[in-house]
Structures are given as structure tokens and as C-alpha cells.
Design a protein around this motif. Structure first.
Motif, PDB file in Angstrom:
ATOM      1  N   GLY A  47     -17.075   6.789  -6.141  1.00 36.32           N
ATOM      2  CA  GLY A  47     -16.470   7.912  -5.279  1.00 36.32           C
ATOM      3  C   GLY A  47     -15.092   8.617  -5.725  1.00 36.32           C
ATOM      4  N   GLY A  48     -14.632   7.765  -6.811  1.00 35.68           N
ATOM      5  CA  GLY A  48     -13.275   8.238  -7.574  1.00 35.68           C
ATOM      6  C   GLY A  48     -11.951   7.949  -6.514  1.00 35.68           C
ATOM      7  N   GLN A  49     -12.105   6.948  -5.738  1.00 38.15           N
ATOM      8  CA  GLN A  49     -11.037   6.557  -4.895  1.00 38.15           C
ATOM      9  C   GLN A  49      -9.895   5.903  -5.607  1.00 38.15           C
ATOM     10  N   THR A  50      -8.552   6.352  -5.876  1.00 39.40           N
ATOM     11  CA  THR A  50      -7.626   5.797  -6.472  1.00 39.40           C
ATOM     12  C   THR A  50      -6.647   5.309  -5.578  1.00 39.40           C
ATOM     13  N   VAL A  51      -6.413   5.583  -4.240  1.00 40.97           N
ATOM     14  CA  VAL A  51      -5.547   5.010  -3.536  1.00 40.97           C
ATOM     15  C   VAL A  51      -6.304   4.247  -2.308  1.00 40.97           C
ATOM     16  N   SER A  52      -6.160   2.890  -2.240  1.00 41.45           N
ATOM     17  CA  SER A  52      -7.014   2.281  -1.309  1.00 41.45           C
ATOM     18  C   SER A  52      -6.460   2.289   0.079  1.00 41.45           C
TER      19      SER A  52
ATOM     20  N   ALA B  49       0.098  13.431   8.125  1.00 47.61           N
ATOM     21  CA  ALA B  49      -0.406  14.449   7.083  1.00 47.61           C
ATOM     22  C   ALA B  49       0.656  14.954   6.135  1.00 47.61           C
ATOM     23  N   PHE B  50       0.398  14.744   4.850  1.00 44.08           N
ATOM     24  CA  PHE B  50       1.311  15.141   3.967  1.00 44.08           C
ATOM     25  C   PHE B  50       0.831  15.906   2.505  1.00 44.08           C
ATOM     26  N   ARG B  51       1.786  16.773   2.073  1.00 47.39           N
ATOM     27  CA  ARG B  51       1.182  17.486   0.803  1.00 47.39           C
ATOM     28  C   ARG B  51       1.007  16.428  -0.234  1.00 47.39           C
ATOM     29  N   ASP B  52      -0.294  16.670  -1.123  1.00 44.61           N
ATOM     30  CA  ASP B  52      -0.513  15.972  -2.230  1.00 44.61           C
ATOM     31  C   ASP B  52       0.413  16.115  -3.404  1.00 44.61           C
ATOM     32  N   ILE B  53       0.912  15.061  -4.050  1.00 44.09           N
ATOM     33  CA  ILE B  53       1.800  15.297  -5.014  1.00 44.09           C
ATOM     34  C   ILE B  53       1.385  16.036  -6.068  1.00 44.09           C
ATOM     35  N   ASN B  54      -0.122  15.999  -6.459  1.00 46.56           N
ATOM     36  CA  ASN B  54      -0.647  16.778  -7.575  1.00 46.56           C
ATOM     37  C   ASN B  54      -1.650  17.625  -7.218  1.00 46.56           C
ATOM     38  N   PRO B  55      -1.109  18.695  -6.557  1.00 51.19           N
ATOM     39  CA  PRO B  55      -2.309  19.646  -5.839  1.00 51.19           C
ATOM     40  C   PRO B  55      -3.362  20.102  -6.696  1.00 51.19           C
TER      41      PRO B  55
ATOM     42  N   VAL C 136     -13.496  12.941   1.189  1.00 46.35           N
ATOM     43  CA  VAL C 136     -13.174  11.590   1.137  1.00 46.35           C
ATOM     44  C   VAL C 136     -13.831  10.735   0.081  1.00 46.35           C
ATOM     45  N   ASN C 137     -12.887  10.541  -0.907  1.00 46.96           N
ATOM     46  CA  ASN C 137     -13.528   9.846  -2.082  1.00 46.96           C
ATOM     47  C   ASN C 137     -13.421   8.173  -1.652  1.00 46.96           C
ATOM     48  N   THR C 138     -14.402   7.575  -2.099  1.00 51.17           N
ATOM     49  CA  THR C 138     -14.658   6.137  -1.678  1.00 51.17           C
ATOM     50  C   THR C 138     -15.013   5.228  -2.576  1.00 51.17           C
TER      51      THR C 138
ATOM     52  N   CYS D  60       0.938  -1.119  -0.040  1.00 52.42           N
ATOM     53  CA  CYS D  60       0.108  -0.027   0.087  1.00 52.42           C
ATOM     54  C   CYS D  60       0.876   1.303  -0.014  1.00 52.42           C
ATOM     55  N   LEU D  61       0.746   1.969  -0.814  1.00 54.18           N
ATOM     56  CA  LEU D  61       1.561   3.237  -1.012  1.00 54.18           C
ATOM     57  C   LEU D  61       1.416   4.093   0.223  1.00 54.18           C
ATOM     58  N   PHE D  62       0.190   4.493   0.742  1.00 53.77           N
ATOM     59  CA  PHE D  62      -0.046   5.401   1.817  1.00 53.77           C
ATOM     60  C   PHE D  62       0.710   4.669   2.971  1.00 53.77           C
ATOM     61  N   CYS D  63       0.458   3.385   3.269  1.00 58.63           N
ATOM     62  CA  CYS D  63       1.462   2.522   4.303  1.00 58.63           C
ATOM     63  C   CYS D  63       2.573   3.202   4.275  1.00 58.63           C
TER      64      CYS D  63
ATOM     65  N   LEU E 295      -7.473   4.861   3.323  1.00 56.49           N
ATOM     66  CA  LEU E 295      -8.428   5.989   3.887  1.00 56.49           C
ATOM     67  C   LEU E 295      -7.538   7.273   3.843  1.00 56.49           C
ATOM     68  N   HIS E 296      -8.206   8.311   2.906  1.00 56.07           N
ATOM     69  CA  HIS E 296      -7.373   9.520   3.354  1.00 56.07           C
ATOM     70  C   HIS E 296      -8.421  10.685   3.025  1.00 56.07           C
ATOM     71  N   PHE E 297      -8.367  11.697   3.818  1.00 50.32           N
ATOM     72  CA  PHE E 297      -8.849  13.023   3.963  1.00 50.32           C
ATOM     73  C   PHE E 297      -8.266  14.016   3.235  1.00 50.32           C
ATOM     74  N   HIS E 298      -8.702  14.632   1.942  1.00 52.54           N
ATOM     75  CA  HIS E 298      -8.294  15.514   1.404  1.00 52.54           C
ATOM     76  C   HIS E 298      -8.665  16.825   2.406  1.00 52.54           C
ATOM     77  N   LEU E 299      -7.746  17.686   2.364  1.00 51.96           N
ATOM     78  CA  LEU E 299      -7.905  19.166   2.970  1.00 51.96           C
ATOM     79  C   LEU E 299      -7.723  20.125   1.643  1.00 51.96           C
TER      80      LEU E 299
HETATM   81  P1  5GP Z   1      -8.238   9.556  -4.143  1.00 52.18           P
HETATM   82  O1  5GP Z   1      -8.113   9.804  -5.556  1.00 52.18           O
HETATM   83  O2  5GP Z   1      -7.845   8.303  -4.015  1.00 52.18           O
HETATM   84  O3  5GP Z   1      -9.077  10.492  -3.462  1.00 52.18           O
HETATM   85  O4  5GP Z   1      -6.852  10.569  -3.879  1.00 52.18           O
HETATM   86  C1  5GP Z   1      -5.345   9.975  -3.919  1.00 52.18           C
HETATM   87  C2  5GP Z   1      -4.430  11.311  -4.058  1.00 52.18           C
HETATM   88  O5  5GP Z   1      -3.227  10.814  -3.814  1.00 52.18           O
HETATM   89  C3  5GP Z   1      -4.435  12.018  -5.301  1.00 52.18           C
HETATM   90  O6  5GP Z   1      -4.888  13.357  -5.155  1.00 52.18           O
HETATM   91  C4  5GP Z   1      -2.884  11.928  -5.723  1.00 52.18           C
HETATM   92  O7  5GP Z   1      -2.700  13.195  -6.335  1.00 52.18           O
HETATM   93  C5  5GP Z   1      -2.304  11.656  -4.286  1.00 52.18           C
HETATM   94  N1  5GP Z   1      -1.020  10.726  -4.463  1.00 52.18           N
HETATM   95  C6  5GP Z   1      -0.918   9.691  -5.409  1.00 52.18           C
HETATM   96  N2  5GP Z   1       0.324   9.182  -5.127  1.00 52.18           N
HETATM   97  C7  5GP Z   1       1.143  10.012  -4.322  1.00 52.18           C
HETATM   98  C8  5GP Z   1       2.272   9.873  -3.794  1.00 52.18           C
HETATM   99  O8  5GP Z   1       3.196   9.233  -4.180  1.00 52.18           O
HETATM  100  N3  5GP Z   1       2.697  11.102  -3.044  1.00 52.18           N
HETATM  101  C9  5GP Z   1       1.630  11.922  -2.702  1.00 52.18           C
HETATM  102  N4  5GP Z   1       2.100  13.163  -1.728  1.00 52.18           N
HETATM  103  N5  5GP Z   1       0.424  11.999  -2.971  1.00 52.18           N
HETATM  104  C10 5GP Z   1       0.142  11.219  -3.934  1.00 52.18           C
END
Ligand code: 5GP
Ligand code: ZN
Length: 114
Positions: free
Chosen positions: A92-97, A28-34, A86-88, A5-8, A99-103
Motif C-alpha cells: 500500500g506504500g505506507q512509509t510511516v507506521s 490533523a496537520f499539513r503534510d510536509i511534502n504536499p 489510507v496507504n497500508t 514513532c514520528l506521528f506519536c 495510521l494516517h488519513f491523507h486528505l
Molecule cells: P505514507 O507514505 O505513510 O502514506 O504517508 C506519510 C506521509 O507523511 C507522507 O506524505 C510524508 O510527506 C509525510 N511526512 C513524513 N514525515 C513528516 C513530518 O515530519 N511532518 C509532516 N508534517 N509530514 C511528514
């Protein structure tokens, strides 16, 4: 920790990220693609796959995440407002499995989402 798991892996420090807050249970960390000037992801360190996988035992952790988000919004000076998303699941458009909260904030946001 789920080693696939990427976020783990981010929570364990195995993959670098721009961490803005951390304690024993939360990171909590900054999204790579804000999508806005402020875009922070707040996650539990415990691997919970999505909002659909929450259990009663997670109630205190979820409450702590909410108050951390409020503190982060204050730190980031989002005085004019912000959004928590919280995309689910697939619809819901969740791409990383994990749980994460976007601020999200720092600009006026559209509603409703697409
Ligand atoms: P989701 O689409 O699942 O709600 O959100 C996943 C988020 O994770 C996306 O906004 C994406 O830009 C972010 N993300 C994906 N891979 C990485 C990474 O390796 N590092 C960081 N900081 N954010 C990531
Ligand atoms: Zn995970």
C-alpha cells in the motif's frame, strides 16, 4: 505513545507541525511534502500501526476521524471534491507506521493510482 514513532511525537507536540485541528483523540496537520494545494494528515493520537491493526474498539474513533475529515474539507473549501487515502503496509506504500488519513484536494486528481 510510542516514543520511536514520528506521528506519536507530532501528536505529543515534541516535533513541530502545522496543526489545523486537534481534540483529545485526533490531530490533523499539513503534510510536509504536499502533493496538492491541500494535503492534510489526520491521525488518531493513539498509536495504531496501520489500517491492518484496527480492532472493533476503534470503531467510534474511526467514525470521528471521518467526520473531522468532512469538516476539514469544508474549512479548506474543497467544494469541488477531494480524496481520502489510507496507504497500508508495504504494497500500500505506507512509509510511516502510525495510521494516517491523507486528505488531498485543491486540484483535479488522477485515477487509478500507480
Ligand atoms: P505514507 O507514505 O505513510 O502514506 O504517508 C506519510 C506521509 O507523511 C507522507 O506524505 C510524508 O510527506 C509525510 N511526512 C513524513 N514525515 C513528516 C513530518 O515530519 N511532518 C509532516 N508534517 N509530514 C511528514
Ligand atoms: Zn505512533
Amino acid at each position: 505513545m510510542n516514543k520511536d514513532c514520528l506521528f506519536c511525537r507530532i501528536a505529543a507536540g515534541e516535533i513541530p507541525s502545522d496543526i489545523v485541528f486537534e481534540n483529545e483523540r485526533i490531530v490533523a496537520f499539513r503534510d510536509i511534502n504536499p502533493v496538492a494545494p491541500v494535503h492534510i494528515l489526520v491521525i488518531p493520537k493513539e498509536h495504531i500501526a496501520s489500517m491492518a491493526h484496527l480492532k472493533e474498539e476503534h470503531q467510534a474513533l474511526m467514525g470521528e476521524i471521518m467526520t473531522s475529515i468532512q469538516k476539514l474539507a469544508e474549512q479548506e473549501k474543497l467544494d469541488d471534491g477531494f480524496r481520502v487515502v489510507v496507504n497500508t503496509g508495504r504494497d500500500g506504500g505506507q512509509t510511516v507506521s502510525h495510521l494516517h488519513f491523507h486528505l488531498i484536494g485543491g486540484r483535479g486528481l488522477q485515477w487509478p493510482p500507480g
